[in-house]
Scaffold this motif. Sequence first.
Motif, PDB file in Angstrom:
ATOM      1  N   GLU A 130       0.870  -1.189   0.000  1.00  0.00           N
ATOM      2  CA  GLU A 130       0.000   0.000   0.000  1.00  0.00           C
ATOM      3  C   GLU A 130       0.900   1.230   0.000  1.00  0.00           C
ATOM      4  O   GLU A 130       2.081   1.150   0.334  1.00  0.00           O
ATOM      5  CB  GLU A 130      -0.914  -0.007   1.227  1.00  0.00           C
ATOM      6  N   LEU A 131       0.304   2.384  -0.347  1.00  0.00           N
ATOM      7  CA  LEU A 131       1.087   3.623  -0.329  1.00  0.00           C
ATOM      8  C   LEU A 131       1.006   4.326   1.026  1.00  0.00           C
ATOM      9  O   LEU A 131       1.860   5.158   1.336  1.00  0.00           O
ATOM     10  CB  LEU A 131       0.596   4.576  -1.427  1.00  0.00           C
ATOM     11  N   ALA A 132      -0.016   3.990   1.814  1.00  0.00           N
ATOM     12  CA  ALA A 132      -0.244   4.721   3.071  1.00  0.00           C
ATOM     13  C   ALA A 132       1.007   4.867   3.948  1.00  0.00           C
ATOM     14  O   ALA A 132       1.233   5.946   4.498  1.00  0.00           O
ATOM     15  CB  ALA A 132      -1.395   4.091   3.845  1.00  0.00           C
TER      16      ALA A 132
ATOM     17  N   ALA B  31      -1.655  -5.510  -6.587  1.00  0.00           N
ATOM     18  CA  ALA B  31      -2.161  -4.982  -7.867  1.00  0.00           C
ATOM     19  C   ALA B  31      -3.650  -4.631  -7.732  1.00  0.00           C
ATOM     20  O   ALA B  31      -4.385  -4.627  -8.719  1.00  0.00           O
ATOM     21  CB  ALA B  31      -1.945  -6.003  -8.970  1.00  0.00           C
ATOM     22  N   GLY B  32      -4.069  -4.333  -6.497  1.00  0.00           N
ATOM     23  CA  GLY B  32      -5.468  -3.973  -6.236  1.00  0.00           C
ATOM     24  C   GLY B  32      -6.097  -4.989  -5.315  1.00  0.00           C
ATOM     25  O   GLY B  32      -6.271  -6.145  -5.703  1.00  0.00           O
ATOM     26  N   ASP B  33      -6.393  -4.577  -4.059  1.00  0.00           N
ATOM     27  CA  ASP B  33      -7.044  -5.494  -3.105  1.00  0.00           C
ATOM     28  C   ASP B  33      -8.392  -4.917  -2.686  1.00  0.00           C
ATOM     29  O   ASP B  33      -8.475  -3.980  -1.906  1.00  0.00           O
ATOM     30  CB  ASP B  33      -6.132  -5.796  -1.900  1.00  0.00           C
ATOM     31  N   GLY B  34      -9.451  -5.496  -3.238  1.00  0.00           N
ATOM     32  CA  GLY B  34     -10.812  -5.064  -2.903  1.00  0.00           C
ATOM     33  C   GLY B  34     -10.954  -3.565  -3.026  1.00  0.00           C
ATOM     34  O   GLY B  34     -10.478  -2.953  -3.981  1.00  0.00           O
ATOM     35  N   GLY B  35     -11.596  -2.947  -2.030  1.00  0.00           N
ATOM     36  CA  GLY B  35     -11.775  -1.502  -2.055  1.00  0.00           C
ATOM     37  C   GLY B  35     -10.686  -0.777  -1.285  1.00  0.00           C
ATOM     38  O   GLY B  35     -10.837   0.388  -0.930  1.00  0.00           O
ATOM     39  N   HIS B  36      -9.570  -1.463  -1.012  1.00  0.00           N
ATOM     40  CA  HIS B  36      -8.545  -0.878  -0.140  1.00  0.00           C
ATOM     41  C   HIS B  36      -7.552   0.005  -0.881  1.00  0.00           C
ATOM     42  O   HIS B  36      -7.637   1.229  -0.813  1.00  0.00           O
ATOM     43  CB  HIS B  36      -7.832  -2.005   0.635  1.00  0.00           C
ATOM     44  N   GLU B  37      -6.592  -0.580  -1.608  1.00  0.00           N
ATOM     45  CA  GLU B  37      -5.567   0.236  -2.294  1.00  0.00           C
ATOM     46  C   GLU B  37      -5.198  -0.354  -3.645  1.00  0.00           C
ATOM     47  O   GLU B  37      -5.383  -1.564  -3.901  1.00  0.00           O
ATOM     48  CB  GLU B  37      -4.306   0.382  -1.423  1.00  0.00           C
TER      49      GLU B  37
ATOM     50  N   THR C  57       0.112   0.839  -7.383  1.00  0.00           N
ATOM     51  CA  THR C  57       0.790   1.209  -8.635  1.00  0.00           C
ATOM     52  C   THR C  57      -0.058   2.186  -9.452  1.00  0.00           C
ATOM     53  O   THR C  57       0.474   2.999 -10.195  1.00  0.00           O
ATOM     54  CB  THR C  57       1.197  -0.025  -9.482  1.00  0.00           C
ATOM     55  N   GLN C  58      -1.386   2.129  -9.288  1.00  0.00           N
ATOM     56  CA  GLN C  58      -2.230   3.116  -9.981  1.00  0.00           C
ATOM     57  C   GLN C  58      -1.999   4.504  -9.374  1.00  0.00           C
ATOM     58  O   GLN C  58      -1.888   5.497 -10.092  1.00  0.00           O
ATOM     59  CB  GLN C  58      -3.709   2.721  -9.852  1.00  0.00           C
ATOM     60  N   GLY C  59      -1.897   4.565  -8.034  1.00  0.00           N
ATOM     61  CA  GLY C  59      -1.621   5.850  -7.385  1.00  0.00           C
ATOM     62  C   GLY C  59      -0.304   6.434  -7.883  1.00  0.00           C
ATOM     63  O   GLY C  59      -0.203   7.631  -8.175  1.00  0.00           O
ATOM     64  N   LEU C  60       0.717   5.570  -8.007  1.00  0.00           N
ATOM     65  CA  LEU C  60       2.033   6.050  -8.460  1.00  0.00           C
ATOM     66  C   LEU C  60       1.991   6.498  -9.918  1.00  0.00           C
ATOM     67  O   LEU C  60       2.542   7.540 -10.277  1.00  0.00           O
ATOM     68  CB  LEU C  60       3.087   4.947  -8.294  1.00  0.00           C
ATOM     69  N   LEU C  61       1.304   5.737 -10.765  1.00  0.00           N
ATOM     70  CA  LEU C  61       1.304   6.113 -12.190  1.00  0.00           C
ATOM     71  C   LEU C  61       0.481   7.378 -12.399  1.00  0.00           C
ATOM     72  O   LEU C  61       0.790   8.191 -13.285  1.00  0.00           O
ATOM     73  CB  LEU C  61       0.847   4.952 -13.074  1.00  0.00           C
ATOM     74  N   ASP C  62      -0.542   7.575 -11.590  1.00  0.00           N
ATOM     75  CA  ASP C  62      -1.314   8.813 -11.708  1.00  0.00           C
ATOM     76  C   ASP C  62      -0.465  10.010 -11.265  1.00  0.00           C
ATOM     77  O   ASP C  62      -0.451  11.049 -11.927  1.00  0.00           O
ATOM     78  CB  ASP C  62      -2.603   8.719 -10.877  1.00  0.00           C
ATOM     79  N   ALA C  63       0.266   9.857 -10.175  1.00  0.00           N
ATOM     80  CA  ALA C  63       1.135  10.947  -9.709  1.00  0.00           C
ATOM     81  C   ALA C  63       2.205  11.259 -10.749  1.00  0.00           C
ATOM     82  O   ALA C  63       2.490  12.422 -11.048  1.00  0.00           O
ATOM     83  CB  ALA C  63       1.782  10.570  -8.376  1.00  0.00           C
TER      84      ALA C  63
ATOM     85  N   SER D  44      -5.529   5.176  -2.884  1.00  0.00           N
ATOM     86  CA  SER D  44      -4.085   5.290  -3.161  1.00  0.00           C
ATOM     87  C   SER D  44      -3.754   6.695  -3.651  1.00  0.00           C
ATOM     88  O   SER D  44      -2.710   7.256  -3.304  1.00  0.00           O
ATOM     89  CB  SER D  44      -3.640   4.247  -4.199  1.00  0.00           C
ATOM     90  N   ASN D  45      -4.651   7.278  -4.458  1.00  0.00           N
ATOM     91  CA  ASN D  45      -4.391   8.625  -4.953  1.00  0.00           C
ATOM     92  C   ASN D  45      -4.469   9.670  -3.845  1.00  0.00           C
ATOM     93  O   ASN D  45      -3.654  10.592  -3.813  1.00  0.00           O
ATOM     94  CB  ASN D  45      -5.381   8.981  -6.067  1.00  0.00           C
ATOM     95  N   ILE D  46      -5.433   9.531  -2.963  1.00  0.00           N
ATOM     96  CA  ILE D  46      -5.555  10.529  -1.888  1.00  0.00           C
ATOM     97  C   ILE D  46      -4.268  10.556  -1.061  1.00  0.00           C
ATOM     98  O   ILE D  46      -3.662  11.608  -0.859  1.00  0.00           O
ATOM     99  CB  ILE D  46      -6.777  10.248  -0.974  1.00  0.00           C
TER     100      ILE D  46
END
Length: 309
Positions: free
Chosen positions: A10-12, A129-135, A138-144, A173-175
């Motif tokens: 996770e990114l948190a 690579a995505g766990d349920g509604g949690h995080e 890698t999508q958060g990183l690629l968006d940043a 992840s983005n927040i």
Amino acid sequence: MSNPRRHLLELAPLDATELLHLLDLAESFQDISQRRIKKVPALRGMTVVLLFLEASTRTRTSFELAAKRLSADTLSITGGTSSVVKGETLLDTARNLEAMSPDIIVLRHRHSGSPHLLSRHIDASIVNAGDGGHEHPTQGLLDALTIRQHKRRIEGLKVAIIGDIAHSRVARSNIVCLNRLGAEVVVCGPPTMLPPDIESLGCRATSDRADAVQDADVVMMLRIQKERMTEELFPTDREYAMRFGLDRAALRMAKPDALVMHPGPINRGVEISPEVADGPQSIILDQVANGIAVRMAVLFHCAGGGAQA
Ligand code: ASP
């Protein structure tokens, strides 16, 4: 003592320095995809297992390409073809895979926390690579990375994230990532799709689309995750589109050079109109392209390469 395994669960827990390290690493991998021979030997001899037990198009293919461009051997197991459909538990599947000595397991799973579970029991690096509604780190990183490349900075930007916040791992992840890198993050959706504690992640929440979009530098639209809903959370797609969708008129409230983003898959005409999704402000395909570089960086990092993030 051998080095502890590096995971990306996770990114948190990552601070700004660690996030920037991964973005810089991704940028350094970017030109490989532009070469005629798109391969470097960084992970030669390593095995990357792609265990995707929930639907995926972009994430799975870009992890696979990322691993291949780093010269790793890849093994792809998807929901329908794995023994999970025969009732095998995630841990049993992973333990059997472990017997084949993988270096990295990339996991997508519908249960929040499943990558964390694997990391406690399996001797391989685990990448979420995505766990349920949690995080969806890698999508958060690629968006940043995509925002930084277009705007030359993240600090001080107003980013509106609009849609089904409650079920969106992309939003979470983005927040955390954008907030830590100094952006002002505003999330927006129907009250039924705004979790009460969401502001504790470092954003402001509103159900007023105009409030979110006004003067935004980036407008990120999210899909309604009907597959995660146990009850109807809004009346009709049409009403949702009118109040929370992004069409040309709604986009005019943002800054004139605002970027339009979407993690995909898109429901055209629901959360975003086709003219906006395909319009001049859309950087949706840049997000996809950056997915490969970010995933190369994450695999390289988890394999022990580069400085400690
Ligand atoms: N592809 C993203 C995810 O896996 C977003 C979505 O499915 O709407 O979370």
